[in-house]
Design a protein around this motif. Sequence first.
Motif, mmCIF file in Angstrom:
data_model
loop_
_atom_site.group_PDB
_atom_site.id
_atom_site.type_symbol
_atom_site.label_atom_id
_atom_site.label_comp_id
_atom_site.label_asym_id
_atom_site.label_seq_id
_atom_site.Cartn_x
_atom_site.Cartn_y
_atom_site.Cartn_z
ATOM 1 N N VAL A 65 -1.830 1.883 8.042
ATOM 2 C CA VAL A 65 -0.511 1.632 7.473
ATOM 3 C C VAL A 65 -0.239 2.650 6.375
ATOM 4 O O VAL A 65 -1.048 2.809 5.448
ATOM 5 C CB VAL A 65 -0.423 0.199 6.894
ATOM 6 C CG1 VAL A 65 0.956 -0.035 6.286
ATOM 7 C CG2 VAL A 65 -0.708 -0.836 7.979
ATOM 8 N N LYS A 66 0.915 3.330 6.451
ATOM 9 C CA LYS A 66 1.312 4.267 5.402
ATOM 10 C C LYS A 66 2.708 3.932 4.916
ATOM 11 O O LYS A 66 3.642 3.850 5.705
ATOM 12 C CB LYS A 66 1.281 5.712 5.909
ATOM 13 C CG LYS A 66 1.827 6.714 4.877
ATOM 14 C CD LYS A 66 1.730 8.136 5.344
ATOM 15 C CE LYS A 66 2.460 9.086 4.390
ATOM 16 N NZ LYS A 66 1.991 8.962 2.999
ATOM 17 N N ASP A 67 2.832 3.719 3.620
ATOM 18 C CA ASP A 67 4.140 3.553 2.977
ATOM 19 C C ASP A 67 4.824 4.918 2.970
ATOM 20 O O ASP A 67 4.289 5.882 2.411
ATOM 21 C CB ASP A 67 3.942 3.020 1.559
ATOM 22 C CG ASP A 67 5.264 2.634 0.897
ATOM 23 O OD1 ASP A 67 6.317 3.178 1.268
ATOM 24 O OD2 ASP A 67 5.221 1.777 -0.017
ATOM 25 N N PRO A 79 1.914 0.151 -4.617
ATOM 26 C CA PRO A 79 1.311 -1.167 -4.361
ATOM 27 C C PRO A 79 1.035 -1.356 -2.870
ATOM 28 O O PRO A 79 1.782 -0.843 -2.021
ATOM 29 C CB PRO A 79 2.382 -2.150 -4.854
ATOM 30 C CG PRO A 79 3.219 -1.365 -5.806
ATOM 31 C CD PRO A 79 3.223 0.043 -5.291
ATOM 32 N N PRO A 80 -0.016 -2.073 -2.525
ATOM 33 C CA PRO A 80 -0.323 -2.299 -1.103
ATOM 34 C C PRO A 80 0.750 -3.151 -0.450
ATOM 35 O O PRO A 80 1.347 -4.023 -1.096
ATOM 36 C CB PRO A 80 -1.669 -3.027 -1.150
ATOM 37 C CG PRO A 80 -1.695 -3.684 -2.487
ATOM 38 C CD PRO A 80 -0.989 -2.749 -3.413
ATOM 39 N N PRO A 81 1.032 -2.933 0.827
ATOM 40 C CA PRO A 81 2.014 -3.762 1.530
ATOM 41 C C PRO A 81 1.434 -5.131 1.844
ATOM 42 O O PRO A 81 0.220 -5.335 1.821
ATOM 43 C CB PRO A 81 2.274 -2.973 2.813
ATOM 44 C CG PRO A 81 0.975 -2.262 3.057
ATOM 45 C CD PRO A 81 0.441 -1.898 1.703
ATOM 46 N N ILE A 82 2.318 -6.052 2.149
ATOM 47 C CA ILE A 82 1.923 -7.374 2.636
ATOM 48 C C ILE A 82 2.069 -7.352 4.157
ATOM 49 O O ILE A 82 3.161 -7.129 4.680
ATOM 50 C CB ILE A 82 2.788 -8.485 2.034
ATOM 51 C CG1 ILE A 82 2.605 -8.528 0.510
ATOM 52 C CG2 ILE A 82 2.437 -9.831 2.649
ATOM 53 C CD1 ILE A 82 3.525 -9.518 -0.177
ATOM 54 N N VAL A 128 5.222 -5.751 8.224
ATOM 55 C CA VAL A 128 4.660 -5.026 7.090
ATOM 56 C C VAL A 128 5.769 -4.920 6.051
ATOM 57 O O VAL A 128 6.813 -4.319 6.300
ATOM 58 C CB VAL A 128 4.174 -3.626 7.518
ATOM 59 C CG1 VAL A 128 3.477 -2.933 6.358
ATOM 60 C CG2 VAL A 128 3.251 -3.725 8.724
ATOM 61 N N VAL A 129 5.538 -5.514 4.870
ATOM 62 C CA VAL A 129 6.575 -5.623 3.846
ATOM 63 C C VAL A 129 6.082 -4.967 2.556
ATOM 64 O O VAL A 129 4.938 -5.186 2.140
ATOM 65 C CB VAL A 129 6.923 -7.096 3.571
ATOM 66 C CG1 VAL A 129 8.066 -7.197 2.558
ATOM 67 C CG2 VAL A 129 7.297 -7.816 4.859
#
Length: 281
Positions: A65-67, A79-82, A128-129
């Motif tokens: 997962v990449k923001d 911050p890490p995603p939920i 993914v939020v």
Amino acid sequence: MRRRTALFCWLCRPLDVRGRLAALCCAAVALAGCSDAFDPRAETDLAFAVFGALDGRESRQVLRVKDLRAPLNDIASLPPPIVTSTELTSGRETAWRDSLVVLEDGSTDRVAIADLEVAAGDVHRIEVVRDDGARSVSTVTLGDPAVQIDSISAAPTFRVFLSLRDLVGRATEGTVRYSVQRADGSGAFDLVVPTRIPLGDPALSALLGTAREQSTQILYGSAGGDVELLDVRFEAVILSEQPAALEDGVGGIDWAVPVSLPLLVPTDVVMQAGFVDKRLP
């Protein structure tokens, strides 16, 4: 607290699926050179890039997962995603854990990990939020094939011609498994016969007569004797043809599931092939 873990969970993915995901990653990089392609350095309304697979052979699932707001090579700055998933048929919900991993080149990447078992026929909605409410969503439907008997040839082989109908995905690693034992109930074992699955035409065959001869030799040697057939089934791993796309995101999620499907061969054919039919109704 963010925890750092080795990348073994990514590198140990099945080669076929892992290779496809690596190709997807390379394709994303290659597309960055096109004028109308996605550029991870440009501002975008898309929330996340997600790559990975739901694998029915594993009890733990991993997604990369990449923001897309994060600067290149600075994944940990945000911050890490939920990450959550819901199996839509049963309503089962799963919260995924965030983890930072170190890649072979020394850079850092982010993965989401879940203790989750998936199976053929499941439908998983993965969300993914991030902290500002932006989200990427993917709905992954795992294939659920069935087997039908097309025809049966005569003695001596009693070849049973089969086809996989309504196959979503492609089959690999196919075998036919015969569960047999002696007439007195002893010596039970499984005779596993590899089966070639032609590309583009998911059809195969099972040789009942040959299986009975092999089973007799193993159970009795040259003396011979009755062999009871307890079960016969087709087993394979089914892989997705292409990943499920992300809404408001980049990338996709593949799937892989093992299947074990009974072959409902008529009793009279089983007996003509030389077996004593002891299959459960």
